[in-house]
Design a protein around this motif. Structure first.
Motif, PDB file in Angstrom:
ATOM      1  N   THR A  11       0.831  -1.205   0.000  1.00 16.03           N
ATOM      2  CA  THR A  11       0.000   0.000   0.000  1.00 16.03           C
ATOM      3  C   THR A  11       0.863   1.252   0.000  1.00 16.03           C
ATOM      4  OG1 THR A  11      -1.799  -1.127   1.171  1.00 16.03           O
ATOM      5  CG2 THR A  11      -1.786   1.274   1.252  1.00 16.03           C
ATOM      6  N   GLN A  69      -6.433  -0.467  -7.058  1.00 15.87           N
ATOM      7  CA  GLN A  69      -6.026   0.642  -7.918  1.00 15.87           C
ATOM      8  C   GLN A  69      -6.529   0.508  -9.350  1.00 15.87           C
ATOM      9  OE1 GLN A  69      -4.261   3.387  -6.961  1.00 15.87           O
ATOM     10  NE2 GLN A  69      -4.294   2.681  -4.853  1.00 15.87           N
ATOM     11  N   HIS A 154     -11.173   7.927  -5.751  1.00 19.92           N
ATOM     12  CA  HIS A 154      -9.957   8.529  -5.196  1.00 19.92           C
ATOM     13  C   HIS A 154      -8.966   8.734  -6.330  1.00 19.92           C
ATOM     14  CE1 HIS A 154      -7.425   4.780  -5.165  1.00 19.92           C
ATOM     15  NE2 HIS A 154      -8.614   4.302  -5.400  1.00 19.92           N
ATOM     16  N   HIS A 157      -2.695   9.974  -5.363  1.00 17.13           N
ATOM     17  CA  HIS A 157      -1.752   8.874  -5.142  1.00 17.13           C
ATOM     18  C   HIS A 157      -0.705   9.280  -4.112  1.00 17.13           C
ATOM     19  CE1 HIS A 157      -3.538   6.468  -8.255  1.00 17.13           C
ATOM     20  NE2 HIS A 157      -3.409   7.456  -9.118  1.00 17.13           N
ATOM     21  N   ASN A 303      -8.314   2.230  -1.121  1.00 18.36           N
ATOM     22  CA  ASN A 303      -6.977   2.741  -0.819  1.00 18.36           C
ATOM     23  C   ASN A 303      -6.166   1.797   0.056  1.00 18.36           C
ATOM     24  OD1 ASN A 303      -6.900   5.199  -2.221  1.00 18.36           O
ATOM     25  ND2 ASN A 303      -8.081   6.233  -0.639  1.00 18.36           N
ATOM     26  N   ASN A 370     -11.356   5.369   4.732  1.00 21.19           N
ATOM     27  CA  ASN A 370     -10.613   5.123   3.497  1.00 21.19           C
ATOM     28  C   ASN A 370      -9.985   6.400   2.950  1.00 21.19           C
ATOM     29  OD1 ASN A 370      -9.992   3.588   0.873  1.00 21.19           O
ATOM     30  ND2 ASN A 370     -11.291   5.258   0.133  1.00 21.19           N
ATOM     31  N   GLN A 371     -10.670   7.545   3.149  1.00 21.13           N
ATOM     32  CA  GLN A 371     -10.203   8.817   2.623  1.00 21.13           C
ATOM     33  C   GLN A 371      -9.532   9.643   3.711  1.00 21.13           C
ATOM     34  OE1 GLN A 371     -10.258   9.425  -0.438  1.00 21.13           O
ATOM     35  NE2 GLN A 371     -12.015   8.514  -1.444  1.00 21.13           N
TER      36      GLN A 371
END
Length: 406
Positions: A11, A69, A154, A157, A303, A370-371
């Protein structure tokens, strides 16, 4: 713990090179088995297998990081099942092929050499063709890149801080953990203990017949590939929500084998063909979990899907050890069918309880953790494709101006 570490590393730094190194180590260890067997007997083989097991700890977290991704929401079930169908497909091919090679003049060592060479060839191909995410791919079109990244919700990166607290206090994450627990227990019982049962009770040796041994994996492969498009169709047409779709197919994938195990324990001893057919059905219908809990990590956190896979799959592997130990404790006499019945019913209960927990607490929505928080976002967020294209165009123009100055 190794899978959790693998998920964190893939990750944070990208999965490409971790996956390449892991497959290289795995292939080289496979190639060394004949030599180590001749030189050090069983201890040498076990050393190679330990190295292979350690390297393979990076496989699932790496693949899940890549899917997080690369897999658009509308194609997630199909891509997820297609990728993971490689495992049963490899088993379908390798079981009869290695049997033929071992029986030939080449002998059994050639089986290991062949598998190792195939693995190394894949590494070479992957080094040139594999990329961590769409933004790193040099040949992807802007439209395709926008389609993939915008569907995932999202477009940054940036290296994000791992939300450990958010993960471990998330019931949807624990729903995946429990579902994985039940799957590991039941699947281990299906593939390691039922062949022993068939041999001890009805005298049918599944392991000696490579084609019959491959049949359950073939059924799993076919069903998982067939269910992927069905799952995406139901979700994309809004017939069911993502969460409901995951729960439906997960229930099919675990309750089917649970029922089959219960039925198998009551089939008469002389019905060997029927018993094998039940085994094939149980393993085959289990392929539906590939559209259930197995892809749900990406639903709730694209993510951090690699870390989630490391946590859930790594922790559940303990049940792959416990299940056979329970068999050793309960099945004292392998010819006693009533003792085997207890094993099958325990596995059925584990399957059903894990499905109930998953149905109660699983989710198909991206979780808040997640964000990053708005103030932590450093990369631009594009609200629509026009803005995205303007940004891309400006970037290209700026690059050209810099080149002209030089």
């Amino acid at each position: 713990m190794l899978q959790v570490l693998a998920g964190y590393c893939t990750t944070r730094f990208g999965a490409k090179w971790f996956l390449a190194v892991a497959m290289t180590v795995n292939s080289l260890a496979c190639m060394a088995i004949p030599y180590m067997a001749a030189k050090f007997q069983s201890e040498g083989v076990m050393a190679c297998r330990v190295i292979q097991g350690l390297s393979q700890g990076f496989f699932y977290p790496s693949v899940h990081s890549l899917l997080g991704q690369w897999a658009p929401t509308s194609e997630r079930s199909q891509l997820g099942t297609f990728v993971y169908s490689g495992a049963p497909f490899g088993t379908i091919i390798s079981l009869p092929l290695t049997g033929l090679i071992s029986a030939s003049d080449w002998g059994w060592p050639m089986s290991f050499y062949l598998c190792a060479v195939i693995g190394l060839l894949w590494v070479v191909w992957w080094c040139f063709a594999g990329y961590n995410n769409p933004s790193h791919h040099p040949f992807i079109s802007t439209e395709e890149r926008f389609y993939i990244e915008s569907s995932l919700g999202h477009l940054t990166h940036e290296t994000l801080p791992t939300p450990w607290k958010g993960m471990f206090t998330s019931m949807p994450m624990w729903a995946i953990v429990i579902a994985n627990f039940g799957q590991c227990w039941g699947y281990t019982t299906l593939l390691t203990e039922i062949p022993n049962y068939l041999h001890a009770i009805i005298g049918y040796d599944v392991k000696s017949n490579s084609l019959v041994s491959a049949a359950p994996y073939a059924a799993y492969w076919i069903i998982s590939l067939a269910i992927g498009p069905i799952s995406d169709f139901l979700i994309n047409r809004r017939i069911v929500s993502t969460g409901t779709g995951r729960k439906i197919f997960n229930s099919i994938g675990v309750c089917g084998p649970a029922l089959a195990l219960a039925v198998l324990s009551y089939i008469p001893d002389h019905e060997d063909l029927l018993s094998v057919m039940v085994l094939v059905f149980a393993v085959g219908i289990n392929g539906a979990v590939s559209c259930g809990y197995q892809v749900n990590h990406i639903d709730i956190s694209p993510n951090f899907s690699g870390i989630l896979m490391g946590i859930t799959n790594g922790s559940s592997n303990i049940f792959s050890i416990i299940a056979p130990l329970v068999v050793q404790v309960i099945v004292i006499d392998e010819s006693d069918k009533s003792q085997w019945r207890i094993i099958f019913l325990i596995a059925s209960v584990m399957y059903v309880l894990s499905a109930l927990f998953f149905n109660l607490f699983a989710s198909g929505e991206i979780q808040e953790w997640n964000q990053p928080k708005p103030k932590e976002i450093k990369a631009d967020k594009f609200r629509n494709f026009d803005n995205y294209m303007v940004k891309e165009k400006n970037g290209v123009n700026a690059k050209k101006i810099e080149e002209e100055k030089v």
